[in-house]
Design a protein around this motif. Structure first.
Motif, PDB file in Angstrom:
ATOM      1  N   GLN A  51       4.958   8.390 -12.514  1.00  0.00           N
ATOM      2  CA  GLN A  51       3.997   9.374 -13.235  1.00  0.00           C
ATOM      3  C   GLN A  51       2.625   8.838 -12.949  1.00  0.00           C
ATOM      4  OE1 GLN A  51       4.298  11.649 -15.152  1.00  0.00           O
ATOM      5  NE2 GLN A  51       6.400  11.864 -15.594  1.00  0.00           N
ATOM      6  N   PHE A  52       2.380   7.607 -12.628  1.00  0.00           N
ATOM      7  CA  PHE A  52       1.227   7.394 -12.303  1.00  0.00           C
ATOM      8  C   PHE A  52       0.759   7.522 -10.765  1.00  0.00           C
ATOM      9  CE2 PHE A  52      -2.018   3.696 -10.751  1.00  0.00           C
ATOM     10  CZ  PHE A  52      -2.914   3.969 -11.851  1.00  0.00           C
ATOM     11  N   TRP A  53       1.598   7.389  -9.926  1.00  0.00           N
ATOM     12  CA  TRP A  53       1.229   7.412  -8.456  1.00  0.00           C
ATOM     13  C   TRP A  53       1.382   9.176  -8.030  1.00  0.00           C
ATOM     14  CZ3 TRP A  53      -1.242   4.324  -5.385  1.00  0.00           C
ATOM     15  CH2 TRP A  53      -1.278   2.725  -5.870  1.00  0.00           C
ATOM     16  N   LEU A  54       2.456   9.942  -8.821  1.00  0.00           N
ATOM     17  CA  LEU A  54       2.686  11.252  -8.135  1.00  0.00           C
ATOM     18  C   LEU A  54       2.353  12.149  -9.371  1.00  0.00           C
ATOM     19  CD1 LEU A  54       4.867   9.158  -6.327  1.00  0.00           C
ATOM     20  CD2 LEU A  54       5.427  11.424  -5.444  1.00  0.00           C
ATOM     21  N   GLY A  55       2.390  11.961 -10.495  1.00  0.00           N
ATOM     22  CA  GLY A  55       2.423  12.871 -11.815  1.00  0.00           C
ATOM     23  C   GLY A  55       3.709  13.459 -11.778  1.00  0.00           C
ATOM     24  N   MET A  56       4.632  12.898 -11.575  1.00  0.00           N
ATOM     25  CA  MET A  56       6.152  13.379 -11.845  1.00  0.00           C
ATOM     26  C   MET A  56       6.855  12.693 -11.915  1.00  0.00           C
ATOM     27  SD  MET A  56       6.967  15.191  -8.125  1.00  0.00           S
ATOM     28  CE  MET A  56       5.385  15.782  -7.902  1.00  0.00           C
ATOM     29  N   THR A  57       8.047  12.849 -12.473  1.00  0.00           N
ATOM     30  CA  THR A  57       9.353  11.738 -12.603  1.00  0.00           C
ATOM     31  C   THR A  57      10.109  11.631 -11.165  1.00  0.00           C
ATOM     32  OG1 THR A  57      10.953  13.729 -13.222  1.00  0.00           O
ATOM     33  CG2 THR A  57       9.648  12.572 -15.104  1.00  0.00           C
ATOM     34  N   PRO A  58      10.790  10.713 -11.060  1.00  0.00           N
ATOM     35  CA  PRO A  58      11.583  10.464 -10.040  1.00  0.00           C
ATOM     36  C   PRO A  58      12.746  11.686  -9.830  1.00  0.00           C
ATOM     37  CG  PRO A  58      11.686   8.469 -11.000  1.00  0.00           C
ATOM     38  CD  PRO A  58      10.948   9.506 -12.057  1.00  0.00           C
ATOM     39  N   LYS A  59      13.094  12.128 -10.941  1.00  0.00           N
ATOM     40  CA  LYS A  59      14.008  13.284 -10.967  1.00  0.00           C
ATOM     41  C   LYS A  59      13.317  14.674 -10.272  1.00  0.00           C
ATOM     42  CE  LYS A  59      17.911  15.685 -11.616  1.00  0.00           C
ATOM     43  NZ  LYS A  59      19.316  15.541 -10.838  1.00  0.00           N
ATOM     44  N   HIS A  60      11.989  14.797 -10.765  1.00  0.00           N
ATOM     45  CA  HIS A  60      11.468  16.119 -10.130  1.00  0.00           C
ATOM     46  C   HIS A  60      11.285  15.840  -8.643  1.00  0.00           C
ATOM     47  CE1 HIS A  60       9.474  20.056 -10.946  1.00  0.00           C
ATOM     48  NE2 HIS A  60       8.879  19.428 -10.021  1.00  0.00           N
ATOM     49  N   TYR A  61      10.674  14.563  -8.150  1.00  0.00           N
ATOM     50  CA  TYR A  61      10.493  14.347  -6.722  1.00  0.00           C
ATOM     51  C   TYR A  61      11.701  14.590  -6.171  1.00  0.00           C
ATOM     52  CZ  TYR A  61       9.607  11.741  -2.712  1.00  0.00           C
ATOM     53  OH  TYR A  61       9.302  11.444  -1.193  1.00  0.00           O
ATOM     54  N   GLN A  62      12.940  13.997  -6.651  1.00  0.00           N
ATOM     55  CA  GLN A  62      14.412  14.203  -5.934  1.00  0.00           C
ATOM     56  C   GLN A  62      14.484  15.898  -5.463  1.00  0.00           C
ATOM     57  OE1 GLN A  62      17.897  14.000  -8.166  1.00  0.00           O
ATOM     58  NE2 GLN A  62      18.971  12.667  -6.562  1.00  0.00           N
ATOM     59  N   ARG A  63      14.201  16.579  -6.616  1.00  0.00           N
ATOM     60  CA  ARG A  63      14.413  18.151  -6.535  1.00  0.00           C
ATOM     61  C   ARG A  63      13.778  18.591  -5.544  1.00  0.00           C
ATOM     62  NH1 ARG A  63      13.162  20.399 -12.395  1.00  0.00           N
ATOM     63  NH2 ARG A  63      14.046  22.190 -11.209  1.00  0.00           N
ATOM     64  N   ILE A  64      12.411  18.139  -5.527  1.00  0.00           N
ATOM     65  CA  ILE A  64      11.473  18.856  -4.471  1.00  0.00           C
ATOM     66  C   ILE A  64      11.837  18.400  -3.170  1.00  0.00           C
ATOM     67  CG2 ILE A  64       9.183  18.407  -3.519  1.00  0.00           C
ATOM     68  CD1 ILE A  64       8.022  18.233  -6.425  1.00  0.00           C
ATOM     69  N   LEU A  65      12.427  17.223  -2.857  1.00  0.00           N
ATOM     70  CA  LEU A  65      12.831  16.657  -1.717  1.00  0.00           C
ATOM     71  C   LEU A  65      13.924  17.225  -1.272  1.00  0.00           C
ATOM     72  CD1 LEU A  65      11.434  14.795   0.263  1.00  0.00           C
ATOM     73  CD2 LEU A  65      13.201  12.650  -0.564  1.00  0.00           C
ATOM     74  N   ARG A  66      14.873  17.726  -2.181  1.00  0.00           N
ATOM     75  CA  ARG A  66      16.187  18.404  -1.950  1.00  0.00           C
ATOM     76  C   ARG A  66      15.572  19.919  -1.411  1.00  0.00           C
ATOM     77  NH1 ARG A  66      20.527  17.387  -6.073  1.00  0.00           N
ATOM     78  NH2 ARG A  66      18.966  18.457  -7.137  1.00  0.00           N
TER      79      ARG A  66
END
Length: 233
Positions: free
Chosen positions: A172-187
């Motif tokens: 949240q601090f560095w990307l402004g999102m959860t790890p789960k949302h980052y995983q979704r974007i990456l997929r």
């Protein structure tokens, strides 16, 4: 840094050029050198534009005669280098440009008419003004790499010696999102890249290959994150 880039549209072009900007959780700096440019619904003035971390994809619209250049950062690196998040494309004023002297390179880019010369100028400025050494915590770097190679967000604490709550706070601090949302974007990003190279591939097979539960799940995720269906890539 993901890369340095340059794009332009001929003045002889009759219509604007519209291109998708598929989100990858990165951020960047855009130099609007000439012409009318829009990202999503935001009209960008000429100048130095600080780009936010986007959770969903948008289109960029380039009018005839427009010219832009930019620097693209990997996820979290933009905040590590610049020390600030932006919630939308934001024009940096010259008064706010004391640390990195972005308007110096902006002026050089406008004076330099040769594409190769502009790219070379951006590389020189980047090497002289930006440091990419130890800009994000090692724990976050390991977490990002873990998701990149397919680890589930819930498994990250096993390898980086942080609690799940601490990992959530890092993202949240560095990307402004959860790890789960980052995983979704990456997929979705990986599936988009694959489909752009393999347009006739069976979509059910692609869904299975990239970890979606089924084709319908992949289609829903594409609509939410890439703002397009897999069949239209």
């Amino acid at each position: 840094m993901q890369g340095i880039w340059l794009a332009s549209v001929s003045e002889l072009q009759s219509d604007p050029v519209v291109k998708p900007l598929y989100t990858d959780a990165g951020s960047g700096i855009l130099f609007n050198l000439a012409g009318d440019v829009k990202i999503g619904h935001e009209a960008l003035p000429q100048g130095v534009i600080m780009l936010p971390v986007k959770k969903v994809s948008e289109n960029i619209v380039l009018s005839p005669g427009s010219k832009i250049a930019g620097i693209r950062f990997h996820p979290a690196i933009g905040y590590g280098v610049l020390g600030q998040h932006f919630d939308k494309p934001t024009c940096l004023s010259p008064a706010e440009d004391e640390q990195y002297h972005l308007y110096q390179i902006y002026a050089e880019l406008r004076m330099q008419k040769d594409n190769t010369g502009q790219i070379d100028a951006l590389y020189r400025w980047t090497e002289n003004n930006l440091s990419f050494t130890n800009v994000i915590p090692v724990s976050l770097e390991r977490a990002l790499k873990g998701i990149e190679i397919g680890e589930a967000p819930g498994q990250l604490n096993e390898n980086i010696q942080l609690s799940q709550r601490q990992i959530e706070r890092l993202f949240q601090f560095w990307l402004g999102m959860t790890p789960k949302h980052y995983q979704r974007i990456l997929r979705v990003k990986k599936a988009v890249s694959f489909l752009r190279q393999h347009k006739n591939e069976n979509l059910a097979d692609v869904a299975q290959q990239f970890g979606f539960s089924d084709q319908a799940h992949m289609t829903r995720e594409f609509r939410v994150i890439a703002c397009i269906t897999p069949g239209k890539i």
